[in-house]
Enzyme design. Sequence first.
Site: not given
Length: 327
Positions: A111, A192, A195
């Site tokens: 991140k 996966k 969002k």
Amino acid sequence: MIRVLSGIQPSGELHLGNYVGALRQWVAFQDEYDAFYCVVDLHALTLELAPEDLRARTFDAACSLLAAGLDPDRCTLFCQSHVPEHPRLAWLLECTATMGELNRMTQFKDKSTRQEAVRVGLFTYPVLMAADILAYHAGAVPVGDDQRQHLELARELAQRFNNRYGETFTVPEAVVPAFGGRVMDLQHPRRKMSKSVDSPLGTVQVLDSPQEIARKVRKAVTDTDGDVRYDPGDKPGLANLLDLMAAATGQRPEDVAGKYTRYGDLKADLAEALVEMLRPLRERYDAYSADRGAVEAVLAGGAERAREVAAATYARAAGAIGLLPPA
Ligand code: TRP
């Protein structure tokens, strides 16, 4: 009874991966453990949301958790920022954690490369998560694979504190769901489900209409060999559909595969099974989001119960580390 604690970020609408991969287990754990669940709004500050969005999403997350089946009579559901002992305890733990340790967190590495000016909160995020867990003496923590390293850190910090200052914290164990993190994106079945902004067609939202669910399942990527068998390595798209059907109906994916000869039939039945599985959630969600007062009362009651436990843990840790107790 062993205590379980888990947290979820109020980062947007819940999708099928959240529900099947995590929340269904949270719901089941209400009867097996003394369950504490929190909406981690302090962690969400690292997402840099607009204040009104953060507020709305936090409320929305509480509605979604209740809709998913959390029952305030069988669990303690609360909002992290309502229990001030979380950041207080996090500070004590930060004073035992090292830069090197936090620098090794892969989520931070990921991140932080995407932020121009890296915020300190992103760096200390895992310590706050450790505080969430240790404040409640949680013995079991349901987490997805992506949080395993953070849980390992929480264990390490608990042990270090106990060794240095005397027995204070319970060392938690990770509980990875059987179906953990295995719901894949319907369009990109090797990654996966996440969002919907990243993949609107590949992500089934818990609150999608039956028509939307059917459309996304119909358009799900499979393969061209036309043979229905469970083979996650070679046929990841089909395997994901079989996994989902298995999860929705309580069967084994291999057995589901045995019942079909055509992808289209499987997709039609899967759409129907998902619509039925999610229908009660949608209905309960509508009821809760229309009754703000009721949801706020649940969170207030949860925070009160949570605070009793967390305040006692904090006082013990503060005393152990040498802070002068207030008279
Ligand atoms: N970091 C977790 C996530 O993003 C959320 C979280 C915060 C959490 N505190 C926690 C999970 C405590 C388990 C226990 O998924």
